[in-house]
Design a protein around this motif. Structure first.
Motif, PDB file in Angstrom:
ATOM      1  N   ALA A 203       0.825  -1.210   0.000  1.00  0.00           N
ATOM      2  CA  ALA A 203       0.000   0.000   0.000  1.00  0.00           C
ATOM      3  C   ALA A 203       0.857   1.258   0.000  1.00  0.00           C
ATOM      4  CB  ALA A 203      -0.918   0.001   1.212  1.00  0.00           C
ATOM      5  N   PRO A 204       0.626   2.175  -0.913  1.00  0.00           N
ATOM      6  CA  PRO A 204       1.270   3.491  -0.842  1.00  0.00           C
ATOM      7  C   PRO A 204       0.679   4.296   0.312  1.00  0.00           C
ATOM      8  CG  PRO A 204       0.457   2.991  -3.063  1.00  0.00           C
ATOM      9  CD  PRO A 204      -0.167   2.009  -2.120  1.00  0.00           C
ATOM     10  N   ALA A 205       1.148   5.527   0.491  1.00  0.00           N
ATOM     11  CA  ALA A 205       0.657   6.386   1.574  1.00  0.00           C
ATOM     12  C   ALA A 205      -0.811   6.736   1.348  1.00  0.00           C
ATOM     13  CB  ALA A 205       1.499   7.659   1.654  1.00  0.00           C
ATOM     14  N   VAL A 206      -1.567   6.809   2.443  1.00  0.00           N
ATOM     15  CA  VAL A 206      -2.976   7.180   2.368  1.00  0.00           C
ATOM     16  C   VAL A 206      -3.112   8.571   1.745  1.00  0.00           C
ATOM     17  CG1 VAL A 206      -5.018   7.759   3.736  1.00  0.00           C
ATOM     18  CG2 VAL A 206      -3.655   5.758   4.331  1.00  0.00           C
ATOM     19  N   ASP A 207      -4.098   8.714   0.883  1.00  0.00           N
ATOM     20  CA  ASP A 207      -4.426   9.949   0.170  1.00  0.00           C
ATOM     21  C   ASP A 207      -3.481  10.263  -0.984  1.00  0.00           C
ATOM     22  OD1 ASP A 207      -6.834  10.784   1.342  1.00  0.00           O
ATOM     23  OD2 ASP A 207      -5.783  11.640   3.056  1.00  0.00           O
ATOM     24  N   SER A 208      -2.440   9.455  -1.193  1.00  0.00           N
ATOM     25  CA  SER A 208      -1.588   9.672  -2.362  1.00  0.00           C
ATOM     26  C   SER A 208      -2.317   9.190  -3.612  1.00  0.00           C
ATOM     27  CB  SER A 208      -0.254   8.944  -2.211  1.00  0.00           C
ATOM     28  OG  SER A 208      -0.447   7.542  -2.093  1.00  0.00           O
ATOM     29  N   TRP A 209      -2.059   9.830  -4.729  1.00  0.00           N
ATOM     30  CA  TRP A 209      -2.700   9.467  -5.997  1.00  0.00           C
ATOM     31  C   TRP A 209      -1.805   8.492  -6.741  1.00  0.00           C
ATOM     32  CZ3 TRP A 209      -7.440  10.817  -8.186  1.00  0.00           C
ATOM     33  CH2 TRP A 209      -8.218  11.691  -7.401  1.00  0.00           C
ATOM     34  N   VAL A 210      -2.409   7.421  -7.248  1.00  0.00           N
ATOM     35  CA  VAL A 210      -1.645   6.386  -7.934  1.00  0.00           C
ATOM     36  C   VAL A 210      -2.389   5.918  -9.184  1.00  0.00           C
ATOM     37  CG1 VAL A 210      -0.462   5.545  -5.867  1.00  0.00           C
ATOM     38  CG2 VAL A 210      -2.688   4.581  -6.497  1.00  0.00           C
ATOM     39  N   SER A 211      -1.617   5.391 -10.115  1.00  0.00           N
ATOM     40  CA  SER A 211      -2.162   4.702 -11.280  1.00  0.00           C
ATOM     41  C   SER A 211      -1.890   3.221 -11.087  1.00  0.00           C
ATOM     42  CB  SER A 211      -1.495   5.212 -12.565  1.00  0.00           C
ATOM     43  OG  SER A 211      -1.904   4.447 -13.683  1.00  0.00           O
ATOM     44  N   VAL A 212      -2.945   2.417 -11.110  1.00  0.00           N
ATOM     45  CA  VAL A 212      -2.824   0.983 -10.843  1.00  0.00           C
ATOM     46  C   VAL A 212      -3.205   0.195 -12.098  1.00  0.00           C
ATOM     47  CG1 VAL A 212      -3.587  -0.944  -9.428  1.00  0.00           C
ATOM     48  CG2 VAL A 212      -3.363   1.320  -8.404  1.00  0.00           C
ATOM     49  N   THR A 213      -2.343  -0.729 -12.473  1.00  0.00           N
ATOM     50  CA  THR A 213      -2.604  -1.621 -13.596  1.00  0.00           C
ATOM     51  C   THR A 213      -2.705  -3.049 -13.058  1.00  0.00           C
ATOM     52  OG1 THR A 213      -1.325  -0.196 -15.074  1.00  0.00           O
ATOM     53  CG2 THR A 213      -1.783  -2.438 -15.839  1.00  0.00           C
ATOM     54  N   GLY A 214      -3.684  -3.816 -13.526  1.00  0.00           N
ATOM     55  CA  GLY A 214      -3.846  -5.179 -13.050  1.00  0.00           C
ATOM     56  C   GLY A 214      -5.001  -5.893 -13.712  1.00  0.00           C
ATOM     57  N   THR A 215      -5.381  -7.022 -13.135  1.00  0.00           N
ATOM     58  CA  THR A 215      -6.471  -7.830 -13.674  1.00  0.00           C
ATOM     59  C   THR A 215      -7.561  -8.012 -12.628  1.00  0.00           C
ATOM     60  OG1 THR A 215      -5.288  -9.853 -13.036  1.00  0.00           O
ATOM     61  CG2 THR A 215      -5.009  -9.074 -15.291  1.00  0.00           C
ATOM     62  N   TRP A 216      -8.775  -8.084 -13.099  1.00  0.00           N
ATOM     63  CA  TRP A 216      -9.943  -8.216 -12.226  1.00  0.00           C
ATOM     64  C   TRP A 216     -10.019  -9.621 -11.647  1.00  0.00           C
ATOM     65  CZ3 TRP A 216     -15.084 -10.123 -14.297  1.00  0.00           C
ATOM     66  CH2 TRP A 216     -16.061 -10.104 -13.295  1.00  0.00           C
ATOM     67  N   ILE A 217     -10.323  -9.698 -10.338  1.00  0.00           N
ATOM     68  CA  ILE A 217     -10.563 -10.974  -9.661  1.00  0.00           C
ATOM     69  C   ILE A 217     -12.055 -11.049  -9.321  1.00  0.00           C
ATOM     70  CG2 ILE A 217     -10.048 -12.419  -7.669  1.00  0.00           C
ATOM     71  CD1 ILE A 217      -7.374 -11.058  -7.421  1.00  0.00           C
ATOM     72  N   PRO A 218     -12.841 -11.840 -10.054  1.00  0.00           N
ATOM     73  CA  PRO A 218     -14.274 -11.935  -9.754  1.00  0.00           C
ATOM     74  C   PRO A 218     -14.510 -12.492  -8.352  1.00  0.00           C
ATOM     75  CG  PRO A 218     -13.770 -12.877 -11.917  1.00  0.00           C
ATOM     76  CD  PRO A 218     -12.460 -12.664 -11.217  1.00  0.00           C
ATOM     77  N   LYS A 219     -15.543 -11.991  -7.691  1.00  0.00           N
ATOM     78  CA  LYS A 219     -15.927 -12.533  -6.383  1.00  0.00           C
ATOM     79  C   LYS A 219     -17.404 -12.276  -6.147  1.00  0.00           C
ATOM     80  CE  LYS A 219     -15.316  -8.716  -3.134  1.00  0.00           C
ATOM     81  NZ  LYS A 219     -14.772  -8.279  -1.841  1.00  0.00           N
ATOM     82  N   GLY A 220     -18.043 -13.191  -5.440  1.00  0.00           N
ATOM     83  CA  GLY A 220     -19.442 -13.028  -5.063  1.00  0.00           C
ATOM     84  C   GLY A 220     -20.407 -13.093  -6.237  1.00  0.00           C
ATOM     85  N   LYS A 221     -21.670 -13.122  -5.910  1.00  0.00           N
ATOM     86  CA  LYS A 221     -22.732 -13.146  -6.900  1.00  0.00           C
ATOM     87  C   LYS A 221     -22.961 -11.742  -7.431  1.00  0.00           C
ATOM     88  CE  LYS A 221     -27.622 -14.355  -7.409  1.00  0.00           C
ATOM     89  NZ  LYS A 221     -28.837 -14.827  -6.694  1.00  0.00           N
ATOM     90  N   LEU A 222     -23.208 -11.625  -8.724  1.00  0.00           N
ATOM     91  CA  LEU A 222     -23.443 -10.317  -9.325  1.00  0.00           C
ATOM     92  C   LEU A 222     -24.537  -9.553  -8.583  1.00  0.00           C
ATOM     93  CD1 LEU A 222     -23.362 -11.027 -13.188  1.00  0.00           C
ATOM     94  CD2 LEU A 222     -21.605  -9.926 -11.791  1.00  0.00           C
ATOM     95  N   GLY A 223     -24.254  -8.303  -8.282  1.00  0.00           N
ATOM     96  CA  GLY A 223     -25.231  -7.449  -7.629  1.00  0.00           C
ATOM     97  C   GLY A 223     -25.380  -7.656  -6.142  1.00  0.00           C
TER      98      GLY A 223
END
Length: 250
Positions: A203-223
């Motif tokens: 985790a970077p510092a709280v309130d710092s602005w970041v650009s994050v690149t990655g892949t989605w991890i599905p979880k839970g039932k839709l909605g």
């Protein structure tokens, strides 16, 4: 000086409004871009009212000097009138503090504190198909686009794609951190947080602005509540400058 107090307050308020709307992009910390013309018009109107008020006060001062040798009864009546109105300018001076604060030290955009005050909950609604994502990776999405697809896209169009988003950092007490953005309809007063849990990266510092690149991890039932917040497995996290418009539109 009391005579010119209201005029000075109006001019200071006008200067503050025009500073954030006409001479900079600071107004984006508080309202949507479409409201800029109204802010500029308000600032110009306040400036005009302040000028008119100053001119009227100056004329009144000249008339007072012109009649300074009036008889004692007139002087007494003038004194009573001044007493009756002496408190109005003092109240008006209270507006100087916020006007000067906005003029000299504009407050920052809302951040992690605002997010902690509201827990977003999503109901099972709006589930359906979404358009396919553009070709090529990474795909740049806003947080609201990502969360909408993660929670409601029955076609799972983000699965296997590399996504890139920008936001600021918030954290839970247990160390879990989130990429966060505030969504507004009109202004900062109606802001609602949107956040994505980030995994596989420190985790970077709280309130710092970041650009994050990655892949989605599905979880839970839709909605469902279990699907919130959506999760991204980060492959790259880079610190960036806060964008001119720190909010996303609902």
């Amino acid at each position: 000086m009391r005579r010119y107090g209201p005029a000075l307050v109006l001019v200071l308020c006008a200067g503050a409004v025009l500073r954030i709307s006409l001479f900079s992009e600071l107004y984006l910390r508080y309202v949507q871009p479409g409201l800029r013309p109204y802010l500029i018009a308000s600032g110009v109107l306040l400036l005009a009212l302040g000028t008119v008020s100053a001119v009227a006060a100056d004329r009144a001062a000249r008339n007072e000097v012109r009649h300074e040798h009036a008889d004692e009864q007139d002087e007494h009546a003038h004194g009573d009138d001044e007493h009756d109105h002496s408190h109005s300018p003092r109240v008006a001076w209270l507006l100087v503090v916020p006007a000067l604060a906005l003029l000299l030290f504009p407050p920052p955009a809302l951040g992690s504190y605002s997010v902690e005050r509201e827990t977003a909950k999503y109901a099972a609604q709006g589930i359906g198909t979404f358009p396919a994502l553009p070709e090529g990776d990474p795909v740049d999405l806003t947080l609201s686009q990502f969360t909408s697809r993660a929670l409601y896209d029955s076609g799972r169009t983000m699965k296997g794609r590399t996504i890139r988003m920008t936001g600021f950092v918030t954290k839970d007490d247990d160390g879990t951190w989130y990429l966060t953005r505030l969504l507004i309809s009109c202004c900062a007063a109606d802001a609602r947080p949107d956040k994505i849990e980030i995994r596989q990266s420190d985790a970077p510092a709280v309130d710092s602005w970041v650009s994050v690149t990655g892949t989605w991890i599905p979880k839970g039932k839709l909605g469902s509540d279990e699907a919130w917040p959506p999760v991204l497995a980060a492959t790259d996290v880079r610190q960036v400058e806060q964008p001119e418009n720190p909010y996303e539109k609902r």
